[in-house]
Design an enzyme around this catalytic site. Structure first.
Site, short mmCIF file in Angstrom:
data_model
loop_
_atom_site.label_atom_id
_atom_site.label_comp_id
_atom_site.label_asym_id
_atom_site.label_seq_id
_atom_site.Cartn_x
_atom_site.Cartn_y
_atom_site.Cartn_z
N VAL B 169 10.41 -5.56 35.93
CA VAL B 169 9.47 -6.37 36.72
C VAL B 169 10.26 -6.77 37.98
CG1 VAL B 169 8.15 -8.51 36.85
CG2 VAL B 169 8.18 -7.19 34.72
N PRO B 170 9.87 -6.21 39.14
CA PRO B 170 10.78 -6.18 40.30
C PRO B 170 10.90 -7.48 41.08
CG PRO B 170 8.71 -5.12 40.85
CD PRO B 170 8.60 -5.51 39.41
N CYS B 171 11.50 -8.49 40.45
CA CYS B 171 11.73 -9.74 41.17
C CYS B 171 12.79 -9.56 42.25
CB CYS B 171 12.12 -10.86 40.21
SG CYS B 171 13.63 -10.55 39.30
N HIS B 172 13.56 -8.46 42.16
CA HIS B 172 14.58 -8.21 43.19
C HIS B 172 13.94 -7.88 44.55
CE1 HIS B 172 13.71 -4.29 41.25
NE2 HIS B 172 13.86 -3.78 42.44
#
Lengths: 166, 201
Positions: B169-172
């Site tokens: 889950v691309p919180c970056h």
């Protein structure tokens, strides 16, 4: 490890297996012998995994597992009709304790002992439980448990006199 | 006279092969009986060793080494179930997807997710993160707006900081409005690395 614990959260079961798996296998092996030991070990840990979420915090996990293993081993002995209700030593020639075969020979010598002696020796000597706790698992008094283990040790000594030199 | 305890100390210790066989047998039996609530494994990646944990529903946790994998497993025991076993095969698919991602052969993840460790607005935020495409970034403010609470910029920050499924889950891809990179659960260096990886594709 202990200092990092999150409150009273239970240990992941994987840690229980890593920590107690070898001891439980030795217990199963002492009581059942090589082949059935692995079956009993597997049944023990599957039953433990099933019941684990309901285990009260601060339980003695080792004693809990040994109690389960004790029952699973009895199931195996009943199933294979090896459960002999006698305290007599089975008539079996003592093996000579050649130094090379000493370790594996010890397992076989344990197998030759009556059930109660195998159980009390396994729980007291392999697990390290006090006789009071051993008695709670095998039934009977603390003294009876101590006597059974002592008789078993005496018989093992006869089979393995060379072990005394170690 | 020999001590009795020493008599048994001479018994051979359980060898590695037997331990592995018994462990595998336990994993198989637990799976078949529906008792494997959390399966886990680790995987080596350019951002370090990642812990992957899955429930029967899907991937429930990805953790950086800096999060302390032992501690993460204890929290899973508390928050999901203590019926936890190392069972790499159960995570083969997600491990393969992550490997493909780091090899730049994958830009989205298809593995099923179990978002049970995230609640309320934080979960809403996480559900919007996949809308930020591979190789793109969005500001905390933009994500707050997309999640329906434009003023909740700080809450978006904490949703990202507590993302139970980083990388997947691309919180970056969430950065600060001034263009600086902002914080990251796996450390700022890992965030740089992931963004560089994606922009180079």
């Amino acid at each position: 490890m202990a200092t990092k614990r999150v409150g009273v959260s239970p240990q992941p079961f994987e840690e229980i297996v890593a920590e107690h798996g070898p001891t439980v296998l030795r217990v199963c092996r002492a009581i059942l012998g090589r082949v059935d030991a692995e079956d009993a070990w597997s049944e023990t840990f599957l039953a433990a995994l099933r019941a684990y979420p309901r285990l009260r915090a601060n339980s003695n996990i080792e004693a809990w597992l040994v109690t389960i293993a004790h029952r699973k081993a009895l199931d195996h002995l009943r199933a294979s009709r090896r459960l002999v209700v006698t305290d007599e030593l089975p008539e079996r020639p003592a093996r000579d304790g050649s130094p090379e075969g000493w370790e594996s020979g010890l397992w076989e010598a344990l197998e030759a002992l009556p059930l109660k002696q195998r159980q009390t020796i396994a729980y007291h000597y392999l697990v390290g439980m006090p006789y009071l706790q051993v008695a709670e698992i095998v039934g009977g008094s603390e003294d009876a448990a101590r006597r059974a283990a002592a008789d078993g040790i005496a018989a093992l000594r006869k089979t393995f006199p060379k072990g005394e030199s170690r | 006279m020999m001590k009795e305890r020493d008599l048994f100390a001479a018994l051979p210790t359980i060898d590695e092969a037997v331990s592995r066989r018994l462990h595998q047998r336990l994993v198989d039996a637990a799976s078949a009986a529906g008792l494997l609530d959390v399966a886990y494994r680790t995987i080596e990646t350019p951002v370090g060793t990642l812990l992957l944990a899955a429930t029967p529903k899907g991937l429930v946790r990805v953790a950086y080494a800096s999060e302390d994998h032992d501690l993460v497993l204890e929290r899973l025991a508390r928050d999901v179930s203590p019926r936890i076993l190392r069972a790499p095969a159960r995570l083969d698919r997600v491990a393969r997807e992550i490997e493909e991602y780091f090899a730049r052969r994958r830009s989205t993840f298809d593995t099923p997710l179990d978002l049970r460790l995230s609640h309320g607005f934080r979960r809403t935020v996480l559900s919007h993160l996949p809308e930020i495409g591979y190789g793109k970034t969005a500001s905390y403010a933009a994500v707050a707006k997309a999640a329906g609470r434009p003023k909740a910029v700080r809450a978006v920050g904490s949703a990202c900081a507590t993302n139970p499924l980083p990388v997947v889950v691309p919180c970056h891809r969430v950065v600060r409005s001034d263009g600086t990179i902002g914080q990251y659960v796996g450390g700022v260096e890992a965030k740089h690395m992931l963004l560089a990886l994606e922009s180079a594709a």
